[in-house]
Structures are given as C-alpha cells and as structure tokens.
Design a protein around this motif. Sequence first.
Motif, PDB file in Angstrom:
ATOM      1  N   GLY A 142      56.036  53.700  50.911  1.00 17.13           N
ATOM      2  CA  GLY A 142      54.745  53.873  51.564  1.00 17.13           C
ATOM      3  C   GLY A 142      53.903  55.007  51.030  1.00 17.13           C
ATOM      4  O   GLY A 142      52.840  55.315  51.580  1.00 17.13           O
ATOM      5  N   ALA A 143      54.340  55.647  49.929  1.00 22.66           N
ATOM      6  CA  ALA A 143      53.592  56.763  49.358  1.00 22.66           C
ATOM      7  C   ALA A 143      52.369  56.258  48.595  1.00 22.66           C
ATOM      8  O   ALA A 143      52.384  55.159  48.031  1.00 22.66           O
ATOM      9  N   ASN A 144      51.315  57.083  48.557  1.00 24.17           N
ATOM     10  CA  ASN A 144      50.161  56.707  47.756  1.00 24.17           C
ATOM     11  C   ASN A 144      50.475  56.907  46.279  1.00 24.17           C
ATOM     12  O   ASN A 144      51.439  57.595  45.917  1.00 24.17           O
ATOM     13  N   GLU A 145      49.674  56.307  45.421  1.00 23.74           N
ATOM     14  CA  GLU A 145      49.985  56.279  43.993  1.00 23.74           C
ATOM     15  C   GLU A 145      50.074  57.669  43.386  1.00 23.74           C
ATOM     16  O   GLU A 145      50.962  57.962  42.576  1.00 23.74           O
ATOM     17  N   SER A 146      49.164  58.560  43.773  1.00 19.54           N
ATOM     18  CA  SER A 146      49.136  59.912  43.215  1.00 19.54           C
ATOM     19  C   SER A 146      50.404  60.690  43.582  1.00 19.54           C
ATOM     20  O   SER A 146      51.041  61.309  42.721  1.00 19.54           O
TER      21      SER A 146
END
Length: 315
Positions: A142-146
């Motif tokens: 669920g982490a964002n790409e950055s």
Amino acid sequence: MCSDKLEEPSKSGEIEAVTKAKGFYEACMNTEAIEREGNVPLHKLMEDLGGLPVLGSESGGKWNQNAYSFEDLIVISFQVTDSVPILYVHLDDVYLVGQEKYRLNFDQPSLNLPRQLYLQGKEDPALMALKTYYLELFQAFGANESAAAKFAENTLDLEIDLANISSDNQYESSVIKIVPVSSLQEFGVTANFSQIVEGIYQSGGYSLNASDVVTIFSIGYFNNTVTVLNKHSNSVIANYIVTKVVMTQVNFLPRIYTDITERFLAASGQASNSASTRLEYCVNMLRDRMPDVITRIFAKEAFLEKDRRYKLLSD
C-alpha cells in the motif's frame, strides 16, 4: 491420507491440539477467504509488530520512532516466526541432571540470495531483481511509488551490509562462543542483547538467571551486527524486519505476494519454493509446525486399522 483426517469435523472430547490443527488446515486451504480479506490481516500483523515505516500513517504503518525498540521488535518477531531477521534466535531444550533448562542460540540469519551474489555490486542482475522484489512488495502493501522506491533502495543497502558481515559457513565450530547472559553487554551498546534474551525467555514463560548462558554461532557476524545497526536508520531496520517477518506468512497472503516472490526467484536464478499444490503446502506446513499432532492423528488411525485387520483374521 492426511487431508482426509484433517477435513473431518471436530468431535466432542477431541484433543485441543488436534482441533487447532484442523482449524489451521481449514484456514490454509481457504484461498477464497484469503483473497477476500486482502491486506486487512496483513496490516494488522504489521501494526502488531510496531508498524511498517514505508506505509507512513496508512493502515499497516503508523510506525512511531519514539516508541521503536530494536530489542522489542526482535522479541516480538521471535513470537511470530522461527526465521527472525538480522539476529536469528532459537531456543533449545538443554537437559541437565535433575532439571530441564533452556539455552538461547544467536546465529546469522538467512538472506534472500546466496551471500556471494551480494558482493557483485548493485548492478548485478540478482541484486537488481532483489530491489525490484522489495519495490513491488512495498507497493502491494500500500505504499506510494516514491516511498516504495526509497525504501527499496535503502533495504537493498542494508541487506548488502548484512551479507558483508556474514560467514559462508554459519556452523563452523571455530566461530562458536558460549557467553554468560551477564557478559552480553560487551557486544555493544546500541543493541541490548541481554534485553533480547530476557524478553524471549519471558515470552516463553521461562525464568532467566544472570548465570545462564547463550550460545553464539558465527561470532564474527554477531560482533559486527551493532556496526550495521548504527549505520542504518531505525526506520529502514524496522521496515526490513517487519517485511521479512510478514513474508514468512506468504502462503496465507493474497496471491499477489506469491506472484511477486516467484518473479523474484525466477529473475535471480533461484528455484521456486512453492509446493506443487495448495493441499501439499498446507499439509507440509502443518507437519512442520505441529509434528506431534500429525503423528497422533495418523497413529490413532493406524492402530484402529491394525485392530480391524486383527479382528477379521481372528474371525
């Protein structure tokens, strides 16, 4: 057949361990429920472990720098898996005259790749595959790409450092040392190894005396662990430990995590570790975790069958 016995409904008066084994098997085989629940159980486990830093304030994250303790995380990890990252720990029974004792063993942990591959440089295909593996995992969590890209890079650096202090032969007798618990502080200040030993003993309901000893395998790795811990941020270390612990449960997670793992193994030239069928995996997993229960189930059936054959012959 083992699955036939495990699929039988629980009966009144059945031994508790057998009932639990059947429940474990049923949960393992229920892939529809696993997919339906998605990341919910996964995020709960992460939060029970203190949170996954890469997820920030999202579900499964909520990691708190001020509340973080490397020692506590190792102890909690020990309660979840027998493959504790960074410091592999296992508790053995030691039988002495007239009493039963326990001895904690520290050892170097297993890594995702053979040690020699970490020495090839970060552009090596296997290491690039490992970085991609972490990137895909963090995004699936669920982490964002950055954030996923940043933590994947830092996690790779940490694992390379761990490989560089590892020994090729972790069971070489010349690198074993037996240390009194009271002397563990000589191995560094950042990691309070005495606290880890005490926490693991307490979690198992065992008493610990200052005169008790622990066995340290791969003493060179153990001596250098503190140096690695000091080099990397707490968030990267916590993220690595929680990820490794969670992924020991990969076959209880949605299919996407098995697919990510299989892609990594293929890209890094390693054999697949998946069983040929789900049934085979669940039975093998249960046999590994609860061998006494499986033996009991089969022994009872074998004795009943033997008794039936005896009666037929005597008639």
